[in-house]
Design an enzyme around this catalytic site. Structure first.
Site, PDB file in Angstrom:
ATOM      1  N   TRP A 163      45.696  68.880  76.803  1.00 31.85           N
ATOM      2  CA  TRP A 163      46.949  69.626  77.060  1.00 31.85           C
ATOM      3  C   TRP A 163      47.487  70.241  75.775  1.00 31.85           C
ATOM      4  O   TRP A 163      48.029  71.346  75.791  1.00 31.85           O
ATOM      5  CB  TRP A 163      47.990  68.723  77.724  1.00 31.85           C
ATOM      6  CG  TRP A 163      47.496  68.119  78.996  1.00 31.85           C
ATOM      7  CD1 TRP A 163      47.342  66.789  79.266  1.00 31.85           C
ATOM      8  CD2 TRP A 163      47.039  68.818  80.175  1.00 31.85           C
ATOM      9  NE1 TRP A 163      46.822  66.614  80.531  1.00 31.85           N
ATOM     10  CE2 TRP A 163      46.637  67.835  81.113  1.00 31.85           C
ATOM     11  CE3 TRP A 163      46.932  70.161  80.528  1.00 31.85           C
ATOM     12  CZ2 TRP A 163      46.137  68.159  82.379  1.00 31.85           C
ATOM     13  CZ3 TRP A 163      46.432  70.493  81.780  1.00 31.85           C
ATOM     14  CH2 TRP A 163      46.042  69.511  82.699  1.00 31.85           C
ATOM     15  N   ASP A 164      47.318  69.526  74.666  1.00 36.68           N
ATOM     16  CA  ASP A 164      47.710  70.102  73.373  1.00 36.68           C
ATOM     17  C   ASP A 164      46.886  71.347  73.046  1.00 36.68           C
ATOM     18  O   ASP A 164      47.420  72.367  72.602  1.00 36.68           O
ATOM     19  CB  ASP A 164      47.479  69.080  72.259  1.00 36.68           C
ATOM     20  CG  ASP A 164      48.627  68.102  72.092  1.00 36.68           C
ATOM     21  OD1 ASP A 164      49.763  68.430  72.442  1.00 36.68           O
ATOM     22  OD2 ASP A 164      48.367  66.995  71.592  1.00 36.68           O
ATOM     23  N   LEU A 165      45.568  71.219  73.216  1.00 36.97           N
ATOM     24  CA  LEU A 165      44.697  72.361  72.894  1.00 36.97           C
ATOM     25  C   LEU A 165      45.021  73.549  73.792  1.00 36.97           C
ATOM     26  O   LEU A 165      45.109  74.692  73.338  1.00 36.97           O
ATOM     27  CB  LEU A 165      43.227  71.976  73.057  1.00 36.97           C
ATOM     28  CG  LEU A 165      42.687  70.955  72.047  1.00 36.97           C
ATOM     29  CD1 LEU A 165      41.258  70.563  72.408  1.00 36.97           C
ATOM     30  CD2 LEU A 165      42.738  71.511  70.615  1.00 36.97           C
TER      31      LEU A 165
END
Lengths: 402, 402
Positions: A163-165
């Site tokens: 989700w960060d990426l």
């Protein structure tokens, strides 16, 4: 590095993965990205993995090619410098990437009061401003409950901060889109990209929200690919390969290489289905299919299978560790033109990646490593804020910059 | 939907997740996205999950708000229509999203011969053109070997197609960036976004390539967060919560709520470390810390813990299934303004998500569902290619469009 964003200046006041990777993507497409941090470093400045000297490999991975200015953000005069950077006039500036709170000295309202057409892109945890990280959001949308062997009920967190990426790439997309509008109409934007909304929207886009509403939760199924044919199998010489067959061609190619067309045909006749035409049938009846494939892999060495898979257009992959891939796989790492060897702030020299995209027929320009903290403090104060040597000296004397 | 990309037309000839999600992101930011497919649908037209009537919830999730034209791509006249669409003149057009092979009738060279400033964004498997899907690339970069309980050696595939999702957002970013350059200089671009390079570059950006080169492979460690404090714990009433403490504030807040400051202080004194100052020490010594936390969670009900966590600024999450989240979680789904209820091509009515980004103070415009296959065939032929009714009728009569 490429030049798609040449002439653009992005100011980044962010930490961890999503915000800094958005800045990294923009820097690697040619933008000048100025990251400001507290003197001594922000909350991600010592984040693991670490180099032998204790500096952060994570920080120097996510900040390649940026400029660094270190500011005392605890004092009003320092905060004013950060705001002045983000809102500096000129067509090339006015884009601010952050994960600071919605309210506060870097709020969009505060910035907009200084520069009417500012574009603020703010990566957040929960959309309401509550704290969250990739892994807490992932637990809340049910991915760990779907992950892992069916014979083990424990939830399995992903180890890749997906989700960060995704947030980093999506925030970069949102910033570039807002720039297209601003260049056409002169209007800025306040854009919020919460991890919670990235997760909720992605599961909607993949059809999984509709799926659970019509059929309930998807059960855990280990490494079985949902809805078509795919799984890991072990070869005679003990290598583990994954094969995936979604299209009819992938399926018939796989059967041919493994010499399974006849045996699978017998199952089709018995069940009254066509696996070639109906990928879902391969999934529904996978318990009947898997033993044939297990036996076929167990009879063959990887050395013989791999060229046959390649010749037959089979979609396959080899399970290898990241170390194996980094040290031995030419397609991913050892001969991948994305990578250039650089000497990093940790003092280590190792290959680092440029942009994931390749612009065919355009030269990949030289990469530059992450800055030392504050490496560009004087340059940024002079060039962006127009301060002279005396003024910059006074900021140093007062401990406002470093 | 927002208007950041108003006035832009994107032609999409793609299937599965990465290419179509790039088009979806652009459509949800206001672009007119025209997807062409083979008559009867492309290779993803029946992809699971399915609706009760057999239509694909996946397809209708990934193609919301697009226009659909169905073309016989097996005949030269049909292929010519696809090429004409991708290269139609005008400042608003000339962006083509695809996952077709590099060579062939939709090659960049072929399109550039028709429109000099065409921007082609091509999502690929391996960078060399060999077939790959998310899961085969993931195996090759070692993520499944790092995933899952430490007491089980089996590799664990991720169930979220993280590389595909990242590819979609990154391809949309690359397209918008190339448009910024084209609007400034008039130059087009051929952009290739291979899943293999997304994976290799991401692991470089996260510092993990440097990590394995300096220290070897990261071992499997179940749900333990690498490099700081984080894991799942079970409460007295049997609920499973994840807590993460990366910053000093998150750590001290967590200790306070769980009444562990004193016990943890004793461990710090014994080991001669400061967990508050050094997040890595919390990871290194997690075996000493975890039993304290297990006992603290086991004494408390989730009902009491959750408000205390919120009041104390603790970063936590609840393990819930996707069905639980979709039906009960207001922040993710049931009261999330991203979602609007739509009637989809499957005939089902359910909430679907707009863009993950929120543009503060700008209205979220109404979403439109995915098209029926060929729903806009006549409209697209008339508006983009300027064909009159007679010409369109002849294409139908010849079976070239549907």
């Amino acid at each position: 590095m490429y030049d798609l964003l040449n002439g653009l200046r992005v100011v980044e006041g962010a930490a961890f993965i999503a915000g800094p990777s958005a800045g990294l993507h923009m820097a690697q497409m040619g933008a000048e990205v100025i990251r400001f941090d507290a003197i001594g470093g922000g909350p991600d400045y010592r984040r693991w993995p670490l180099a032998p000297d204790g500096s952060s490999l994570y920080w120097e991975g996510l900040n390649k090619g940026k400029k660094s200015i270190a500011i005392d953000l605890g004092r009003p005069e320092g905060r004013e410098l950060a705001v002045a950077l983000a809102t500096a006039p000129g067509d090339q500036g006015g884009v601010f990437l952050t994960n600071y709170p919605v309210k506060g000295f870097l709020s969009h309202e505060a910035l907009k009061a200084r520069r009417e057409d500012i574009i603020t892109v703010r990566v957040m945890g929960w959309a309401d401003g509550s704290p969250a990280v990739d892994y807490t959001i992932n637990a809340a949308v049910g991915v760990p409950q779907m992950t892992g062997p069916a014979d083990d009920p424990r939830p399995v967190n992903h180890v890749l901060p997906a989700w960060d990426l995704l947030g980093g790439a999506y925030a970069a997309f949102a910033a570039a889109s807002a720039l297209l509008r601003r260049r056409a109409s002169g209007v800025g934007a306040e854009i919020r990209v919460p991890l919670s909304d990235l997760a909720a929207s992605s599961l909607s886009h993949l059809g999984q929200v509709a799926e659970v509403l019509t059929g309930g939760d998807r059960p855990r199924m280990g490494n079985d690919l949902f809805g078509a044919f795919g799984r890991d199998f072990v070869t005679a010489d003990g290598q583990r390969l994954i094969v995936v067959a979604i299209t009819p061609r992938q399926w018939t190619g796989l059967l041919k290489v493994l010499d399974l067309s006849e045996a699978v045909g017998a199952i089709e006749a018995a069940l009254g289905v066509s696996f070639a035409r109906d990928e879902g049938a391969r999934f529904t009846h996978r318990a009947a299919l898997f033993p044939l494939f297990e036996a076929a892999f167990a009879k063959r060495d990887a050395e013989a299978l791999i060229p046959a898979f390649d010749a037959g257009g089979v979609t396959w992959g080899q399970y290898q560790s990241l170390h194996q891939a980094v040290t031995h796989d030419p397609r991913l790492f050892t001969a991948n033109p994305l990578f250039q060897s650089l000497t990093h702030p940790s003092g280590l020299t190792y290959p680092a990646s440029g942009p994931a995209a390749t612009l065919a027929d355009e030269a990949r320009m030289a990469l530059t490593p992450a800055p030392r903290l504050g490496q560009h403090t004087d340059e940024v104060l002079a060039q962006v804020l127009g301060l002279d040597g005396g003024a910059i000296g006074r900021l140093h004397d007062e401990g406002l910059v470093a």
